[in-house]
Design an enzyme around this catalytic site. Structure first.
Site, PDB file in Angstrom:
ATOM      1  N   SER A  54       0.827  -1.217   0.000  1.00 17.13           N
ATOM      2  CA  SER A  54       0.000   0.000   0.000  1.00 17.13           C
ATOM      3  C   SER A  54       0.860   1.266   0.000  1.00 17.13           C
ATOM      4  O   SER A  54       0.587   2.208  -0.761  1.00 17.13           O
ATOM      5  CB  SER A  54      -0.970   0.009   1.187  1.00 17.13           C
ATOM      6  OG  SER A  54      -0.299  -0.300   2.394  1.00 17.13           O
ATOM      7  N   HIS A 110      -1.924  -8.958   1.907  1.00 19.01           N
ATOM      8  CA  HIS A 110      -1.627  -7.687   2.588  1.00 19.01           C
ATOM      9  C   HIS A 110      -2.787  -7.364   3.545  1.00 19.01           C
ATOM     10  O   HIS A 110      -3.085  -8.151   4.430  1.00 19.01           O
ATOM     11  CB  HIS A 110      -1.369  -6.623   1.518  1.00 19.01           C
ATOM     12  CG  HIS A 110      -0.829  -5.309   2.004  1.00 19.01           C
ATOM     13  ND1 HIS A 110      -0.208  -5.147   3.199  1.00 19.01           N
ATOM     14  CD2 HIS A 110      -0.847  -4.062   1.432  1.00 19.01           C
ATOM     15  CE1 HIS A 110       0.156  -3.880   3.365  1.00 19.01           C
ATOM     16  NE2 HIS A 110      -0.231  -3.199   2.307  1.00 19.01           N
ATOM     17  N   HIS A 133       5.715 -12.827   7.500  1.00 20.13           N
ATOM     18  CA  HIS A 133       5.942 -11.447   7.085  1.00 20.13           C
ATOM     19  C   HIS A 133       7.142 -11.377   6.155  1.00 20.13           C
ATOM     20  O   HIS A 133       8.085 -12.168   6.303  1.00 20.13           O
ATOM     21  CB  HIS A 133       6.185 -10.519   8.287  1.00 20.13           C
ATOM     22  CG  HIS A 133       5.931  -9.091   7.963  1.00 20.13           C
ATOM     23  ND1 HIS A 133       6.906  -8.269   7.441  1.00 20.13           N
ATOM     24  CD2 HIS A 133       4.806  -8.353   8.050  1.00 20.13           C
ATOM     25  CE1 HIS A 133       6.380  -7.078   7.226  1.00 20.13           C
ATOM     26  NE2 HIS A 133       5.115  -7.099   7.586  1.00 20.13           N
ATOM     27  N   ARG A 148       2.965  -4.857  16.666  1.00 17.34           N
ATOM     28  CA  ARG A 148       1.586  -4.374  16.500  1.00 17.34           C
ATOM     29  C   ARG A 148       0.606  -5.453  16.985  1.00 17.34           C
ATOM     30  O   ARG A 148      -0.462  -5.169  17.509  1.00 17.34           O
ATOM     31  CB  ARG A 148       1.311  -4.013  15.034  1.00 17.34           C
ATOM     32  CG  ARG A 148       2.230  -2.919  14.506  1.00 17.34           C
ATOM     33  CD  ARG A 148       2.053  -2.720  13.002  1.00 17.34           C
ATOM     34  NE  ARG A 148       2.358  -3.923  12.250  1.00 17.34           N
ATOM     35  CZ  ARG A 148       2.175  -4.062  10.948  1.00 17.34           C
ATOM     36  NH1 ARG A 148       1.672  -3.069  10.247  1.00 17.34           N
ATOM     37  NH2 ARG A 148       2.489  -5.190  10.326  1.00 17.34           N
ATOM     38  N   ASP A 207      -2.323  -8.565  11.624  1.00 19.23           N
ATOM     39  CA  ASP A 207      -3.676  -8.972  11.247  1.00 19.23           C
ATOM     40  C   ASP A 207      -4.211 -10.149  12.061  1.00 19.23           C
ATOM     41  O   ASP A 207      -5.405 -10.427  12.029  1.00 19.23           O
ATOM     42  CB  ASP A 207      -3.708  -9.313   9.753  1.00 19.23           C
ATOM     43  CG  ASP A 207      -3.356  -8.112   8.907  1.00 19.23           C
ATOM     44  OD1 ASP A 207      -3.914  -7.036   9.171  1.00 19.23           O
ATOM     45  OD2 ASP A 207      -2.518  -8.232   7.997  1.00 19.23           O
TER      46      ASP A 207
HETATM   47  N1  HAX Z   1       1.114 -19.810   5.792  1.00 11.82           N
HETATM   48  C1  HAX Z   1       1.570 -20.711   4.895  1.00 11.82           C
HETATM   49  N2  HAX Z   1       2.633 -20.506   4.100  1.00 11.82           N
HETATM   50  C2  HAX Z   1       3.289 -19.363   4.260  1.00 11.82           C
HETATM   51  C3  HAX Z   1       2.920 -18.388   5.200  1.00 11.82           C
HETATM   52  C4  HAX Z   1       1.768 -18.647   5.968  1.00 11.82           C
HETATM   53  N3  HAX Z   1       1.296 -17.760   6.851  1.00 11.82           N
HETATM   54  N4  HAX Z   1       3.769 -17.352   5.124  1.00 11.82           N
HETATM   55  C5  HAX Z   1       4.656 -17.657   4.141  1.00 11.82           C
HETATM   56  N5  HAX Z   1       4.369 -18.869   3.624  1.00 11.82           N
HETATM   57  C6  HAX Z   1       5.016 -19.536   2.498  1.00 11.82           C
HETATM   58  C7  HAX Z   1       4.950 -18.616   1.292  1.00 11.82           C
HETATM   59  O1  HAX Z   1       3.681 -18.722   0.641  1.00 11.82           O
HETATM   60  C8  HAX Z   1       6.105 -19.121   0.464  1.00 11.82           C
HETATM   61  O2  HAX Z   1       5.663 -20.324  -0.171  1.00 11.82           O
HETATM   62  P1  HAX Z   1       6.146 -20.672  -1.658  1.00 11.82           P
HETATM   63  O3  HAX Z   1       7.634 -20.853  -1.539  1.00 11.82           O
HETATM   64  O4  HAX Z   1       5.405 -21.912  -1.974  1.00 11.82           O
HETATM   65  O5  HAX Z   1       5.786 -19.511  -2.510  1.00 11.82           O
HETATM   66  C9  HAX Z   1       7.120 -19.488   1.536  1.00 11.82           C
HETATM   67  O6  HAX Z   1       6.387 -19.672   2.765  1.00 11.82           O
HETATM   68  C10 HAX Z   1       8.187 -18.434   1.764  1.00 11.82           C
HETATM   69  O7  HAX Z   1       7.542 -17.214   2.055  1.00 11.82           O
HETATM   70  P2  HAX Z   1       8.258 -16.093   2.963  1.00 11.82           P
HETATM   71  O8  HAX Z   1       9.520 -15.714   2.275  1.00 11.82           O
HETATM   72  O9  HAX Z   1       8.353 -16.554   4.378  1.00 11.82           O
HETATM   73  O10 HAX Z   1       7.198 -14.931   2.944  1.00 11.82           O
HETATM   74  P3  HAX Z   1       6.934 -13.844   1.802  1.00 11.82           P
HETATM   75  O11 HAX Z   1       7.824 -12.693   2.071  1.00 11.82           O
HETATM   76  O12 HAX Z   1       6.983 -14.432   0.435  1.00 11.82           O
HETATM   77  O13 HAX Z   1       5.405 -13.438   2.084  1.00 11.82           O
HETATM   78  C11 HAX Z   1       3.526 -12.894   3.411  1.00 11.82           C
HETATM   79  C12 HAX Z   1       5.029 -12.696   3.191  1.00 11.82           C
HETATM   80  C13 HAX Z   1       3.052 -11.968   4.505  1.00 11.82           C
HETATM   81  C14 HAX Z   1       2.770 -12.548   2.121  1.00 11.82           C
HETATM   82  C15 HAX Z   1       3.282 -14.376   3.806  1.00 11.82           C
HETATM   83  O14 HAX Z   1       3.902 -14.651   5.036  1.00 11.82           O
HETATM   84  C16 HAX Z   1       1.807 -14.724   3.900  1.00 11.82           C
HETATM   85  O15 HAX Z   1       1.204 -15.078   2.877  1.00 11.82           O
HETATM   86  N6  HAX Z   1       1.178 -14.651   5.123  1.00 11.82           N
HETATM   87  C17 HAX Z   1      -0.230 -14.898   5.277  1.00 11.82           C
HETATM   88  C18 HAX Z   1      -1.032 -13.694   4.830  1.00 11.82           C
HETATM   89  C19 HAX Z   1      -0.867 -12.539   5.783  1.00 11.82           C
HETATM   90  O16 HAX Z   1      -0.983 -12.671   6.987  1.00 11.82           O
HETATM   91  N7  HAX Z   1      -0.617 -11.356   5.226  1.00 11.82           N
HETATM   92  C20 HAX Z   1      -0.492 -10.110   6.019  1.00 11.82           C
HETATM   93  C21 HAX Z   1       0.957  -9.690   6.230  1.00 11.82           C
HETATM   94  C22 HAX Z   1       1.083  -8.407   7.023  1.00 11.82           C
HETATM   95  C23 HAX Z   1       0.528  -7.293   6.232  1.00 11.82           C
HETATM   96  O17 HAX Z   1       1.022  -6.868   5.202  1.00 11.82           O
HETATM   97  N8  HAX Z   1      -0.568  -6.790   6.658  1.00 11.82           N
HETATM   98  O18 HAX Z   1      -1.226  -5.915   5.902  1.00 11.82           O
END
Ligand code: HAX
Length: 439
Positions: A240, A270, A318, A327, A373
């Site tokens: 964002s 996000h 994250h 947070r 979140d």
């Molecule tokens: N559950 C399952 N798998 C997860 C995970 C979770 N909560 N978090 C990461 N992973 C997976 C990823 O999907 C990725 O899988 P692939 O290799 O198959 O693509 C792997 O672990 C490595 O990911 P990472 O390097 O640890 O994390 P990223 O930087 O790629 O992604 C995210 C960060 C926040 C998008 C990710 O942790 C996620 O999808 N979390 C769940 C959704 C979420 O809570 N989002 C909110 C984040 C905070 C925010 O921005 N708030 O607005």
């Protein structure tokens, strides 16, 4: 000194530092980029600048150099409350200075003159199907209001001048942060309260007025203040904030820029994760806990079911953080104080005990700990805001503070239009075979 004057002085003091860095040290290297980063979402590439907040992977966010507890402690409080007003926080975020009560009162009075949302914006939102996502309504509301942009009018006036352009961004930024809670409350009442709208109470600060406008009582005023402050800023690489910065870098005005930022916030990876967390938790209760209390075993099974179906555990992981998000901790402390016996809070607390272990065993995520979140929806639910598709809108109201403060500084420091360079897959394959790109 009034906020705008203070900001002007700060910008004038700061500008030579940026100019000197570019002129004298522009070619100094601070990072290099790997193929992994190129394909993998530019993770960890240091190529954005902001002084408004900084996210340390271990410690979490600092706003203007202060941790969350330090921020809450140092700012003047709302009358009769343990929490600062959003107005006090806005002054602090923009300037880095802790405001006096007099300075906070001046921001409060200023926002009162700005907070009316034009009727045509409500009419446009009313014309949308009622089952439209509230984030679509919020984004459209902000885009519709672009007509009000003082920055756009200045650009069109033929008198556009880079050195004072930030002042018009500042004006739009203040209008947007003052109006967005009013717009959000309108959407809430339209969608979930049969269009029973409540007028602005001019005596109330931003958080308290939002609580009043969605029909909430005294306790929710602090929830709103805390929530908007906690969600405001998370340095500038998140979707964002980065989108807002990117779009504004083309001199698109703050309304266009923040509508784009909101569209990014609406994504489930996000800001929409707060909606997903509640969705997951309530479905868990319905599926597993009809006739029994939740147990660690049931939660473990449900978490594995989610992972095995290829979905992420919302609220965990994250891109930058490698520890529990402060947070999350701040909201957890609020729950421990105000709603320790809430069944949903107890369930979310139990998920916190189990999920990091499951995610670690799953072995994919770099960070098995909860983010902001994972906890936020529980508080809303407790106070009766149970329509969880609205939760990202609440995030969007808070995030406006950080995004608007950032683009005000972007313009003040004259940051360039953003335009990174792309490469092709054959290029990457060639450089991979050669062990790196020859510079
Ligand atoms: N559950 C399952 N798998 C997860 C995970 C979770 N909560 N978090 C990461 N992973 C997976 C990823 O999907 C990725 O899988 P692939 O290799 O198959 O693509 C792997 O672990 C490595 O990911 P990472 O390097 O640890 O994390 P990223 O930087 O790629 O992604 C995210 C960060 C926040 C998008 C990710 O942790 C996620 O999808 N979390 C769940 C959704 C979420 O809570 N989002 C909110 C984040 C905070 C925010 O921005 N708030 O607005």
């Amino acid at each position: 000194m009034a906020l705008k004057e203070t900001l002007k002085q700060k910008l004038e003091e700061f500008r030579p530092r940026t100019t000197r860095l570019v002129k004298e040290f522009g070619k100094v290297k601070i990072d290099e980029v790997t193929i992994d980063q190129c394909i993998g979402g530019a993770r960890d590439v240091r190529c954005l600048v902001t002084d408004i907040s900084y996210l340390d992977p271990q410690e979490g966010i600092r706003f203007r150099g202060k941790t969350i507890p330090e921020t809450f402690a140092c700012l003047p409080k709302a009358a009769g409350s343990d929490y600062p007003t959003v107005e006090a926080f806005w002054y602090f975020l923009l300037t880095g200075d802790v405001p006096t009560q007099e300075q906070v009162d001046a921001v409060l009075a200023d926002w009162k003159t700005r907070q009316a949302v034009p009727q045509y914006v409500f009419d446009i939102i009313r014309a949308m199907p009622l089952d439209s996502h509230p984030m679509a309504m919020l984004s459209i509301g902000i885009t519709a209001m672009q007509r009000e942009s003082k920055f756009a009018a200045f650009y069109e006036s033929g008198k556009f001048n880079k050195t004072v352009a930030w002042e018009y961004v500042y004006e739009d930024a203040c209008d947007i942060v003052a109006r967005i809670p009013v717009l959000a409350a309108f959407i809430y009442n339209l969608k979930y309260r049969g269009d029973k709208q409540i007028a602005i109470d001019p005596a109330l600060d931003m958080g308290a007025n939002f609580a009043h406008m969605i029909g909430q009582g005294e306790e929710y005023k602090d929830v709103a203040r805390m929530y908007f402050i906690l969600h405001s800023d998370h340095e500038s690489g998140n979707v964002s904030a980065h989108t807002t910065h990117l779009v504004h870098s083309a001199l698109s005005d703050p309304y266009y820029a923040y509508a784009a930022g909101l569209d990014g916030l609406a994504g489930p990876l996000h800001g929409r994760a707060n909606q997903e967390v509640l969705d997951w938790t309530i479905k868990f209760q319905e599926k597993y806990c009809k006739d029994q209390e939740p147990t660690r075993e049931l939660i473990t099974r449900a978490l594995w079911d989610t992972l095995n179906s290829g979905q992420v555990i919302p609220g965990y992981g994250h891109a930058v953080l490698r520890k529990t998000d402060p947070r999350y901790t701040s909201q957890r402390e609020f729950c421990q104080k105000h709603l320790p016996n809430d069944p949903l809070f107890k369930l979310v607390a139990m998920i916190f005990e189990v999920a990091p272990g499951v995610l670690t065993e799953h072995g994919k995520t770099k960070n098995p700990w909860p983010n902001v979140d994972a906890q936020s929806g529980v508080i809303q639910w407790h106070y009766g805001v149970k329509e969880w598709d609205f939760y990202t809108v609440l995030f969007g109201v808070g995030r406006a503070l950080g995004c608007m403060a950032n683009i005000t500084w972007d313009r003040g420091l004259g940051y360039a239009i953003e335009r990174p360079k792309s490469v092709t897959t054959p290029m990457l394959e060639k450089w991979a075979a050669e062990g790196g790109r020859k510079m």
